[in-house]
Write an enzyme that holds these catalytic residues in place. Structure first.
Site, PDB file in Angstrom:
ATOM      1  CB  SER A  27      -2.302  -1.998   8.502  1.00 26.84           C
ATOM      2  OG  SER A  27      -2.240  -3.395   8.693  1.00 26.84           O
ATOM      3  CB  SER A  28      -1.589  -5.744   4.470  1.00 26.57           C
ATOM      4  OG  SER A  28      -0.487  -5.146   3.825  1.00 26.57           O
ATOM      5  N   GLY A  69       1.930   3.084   2.228  1.00 28.30           N
ATOM      6  CA  GLY A  69       2.968   3.082   3.269  1.00 28.30           C
ATOM      7  C   GLY A  69       4.245   2.425   2.751  1.00 28.30           C
ATOM      8  CG  HIS A  70       4.346  -1.748   1.914  1.00 29.31           C
ATOM      9  ND1 HIS A  70       3.006  -2.077   1.983  1.00 29.31           N
ATOM     10  CD2 HIS A  70       4.958  -2.489   2.870  1.00 29.31           C
ATOM     11  CE1 HIS A  70       2.819  -2.981   2.926  1.00 29.31           C
ATOM     12  NE2 HIS A  70       3.985  -3.237   3.489  1.00 29.31           N
ATOM     13  CG  HIS A 120      -0.287  -0.306   2.508  1.00 28.72           C
ATOM     14  ND1 HIS A 120       0.608   0.555   3.079  1.00 28.72           N
ATOM     15  CD2 HIS A 120      -0.359  -1.364   3.338  1.00 28.72           C
ATOM     16  CE1 HIS A 120       1.032   0.061   4.213  1.00 28.72           C
ATOM     17  NE2 HIS A 120       0.470  -1.118   4.397  1.00 28.72           N
TER      18      HIS A 120
END
Ligand code: PAF
Length: 281
Positions: free
Chosen positions: A187-188, A36-37, A34
């Site tokens: 978060s996933s 974030g990554h 997502h």
């Protein structure tokens, strides 16, 4: 971007970059990427000549009964997201590559002290699995820089400690938590939430902000933990912990201590376990 599954092919690619004097940044992940990554890849891209990401759903960091089986595996989507960020290489090892003797027979690392509490207490063995797989990945990728999100704050501390104790030649960098507009940390696992739960989930971040505000007004951290826990229970959460700790070592602060603190929450909403934290400095 090339995608490689084999350790020898990965090593050859890294060797060829090294022979040209290029530096390597690394972002290990469980996949299902997502924003974030993607922010971690951006940070690596800006600091090193080459960027490697890994996608590996690591069996040794999931306790029995956790979500290893249903953890979302979305490789094609992940490849597209990484290519968008100009990642150079995606490493997607299989279990036999990272655990040649089988996951159950692997040499396992244990990082003491910092893993005794919080996530370590609620997810026994979790950090042994994280430390082991990250060390194996560091040995294969041999990065100059590795970047981890601050959302998993205790994980970051465990990896810093492992790197320092084992004298691994890699610099570990923390990246700020990315949030949805309503404050929910990306978060996933957010995709496990029902629509009604998703609407309620930002209460964790709201609670962290409230804790920071009340601490600044002079309330003691022990009282804040109790108030915040009660608030989350009223909101339909089942908290595992709601605590204020020293950011440096996650130890309990002394009475009246104000500097260098962090609030950390882990709570279940329905069947989904969410974690988040907020540094107070
Ligand atoms: O935070 C994660 O995604 C994982 O724990 C990590 C660091 C990739 C190890 O499997």
């Amino acid at each position: 971007m090339q995608t490689l599954q084999d350790a020898p092919a990965l090593r050859a690619a890294i060797r060829s970059w090294r022979s040209k004097g290029q530096t390597v940044g690394f972002v290990p992940t469980l996949g299902n990427l997502h924003a974030g990554h993607q922010s971690l890849i951006k940070l690596a891209r800006a600091r090193t000549d080459r960027v490697v990401a890994s996608v590996f759903v690591n069996p040794t960091q999931f306790a029995p009964g956790e979500d290893f089986e249903r953890y979302p595996r979305t490789l094609a989507q992940d490849q597209a997201a990484l290519a968008d960020e100009e990642c150079d290489l995606l490493f997607t090892p299989d279990v036999a590559t990272l655990y040649p003797y089988g996951a159950e027979n692997s040499v396992m690392l244990h990082v003491p002290q910092i893993t005794d509490t919080l996530e370590g207490a609620h997810r026994p063995g979790h950090f042994d699995g994280v430390a082991t797989v990250v060390c194996k990945l560091f040995n294969l990728v041999q990065p100059d820089l590795a970047i981890f999100g601050q959302k998993d704050f205790q994980q970051l501390k465990v990896i810093e400690r492992m790197v320092s104790d084992l004298s691994l030649p890699v610099r570990v960098m923390a990246a700020p938590t990315m949030r949805a507009d309503d404050g929910l940390a990306l978060s996933s696992r957010n995709q496990y939430l029902s629509t009604a739960e998703r609407a309620r989930a930002p209460m964790i971040h709201d609670t962290l902000l409230k804790m920071r505000e009340l601490l600044a007004k002079g309330h003691t951290w022990r009282v804040l933990e109790q108030v915040a826990t009660a608030q989350l229970i009223r909101g339909g959460f089942e908290p595992d912990y709601v605590v204020i700790r020293r950011a440096e070592d996650l130890a309990e602060p002394a009475e009246g201590e104000q500097a260098g603190l962090i609030a950390l929450i882990a709570a279940r909403l329905g069947s989904t376990r969410l974690i988040d934290n907020l540094l107070f400095d």
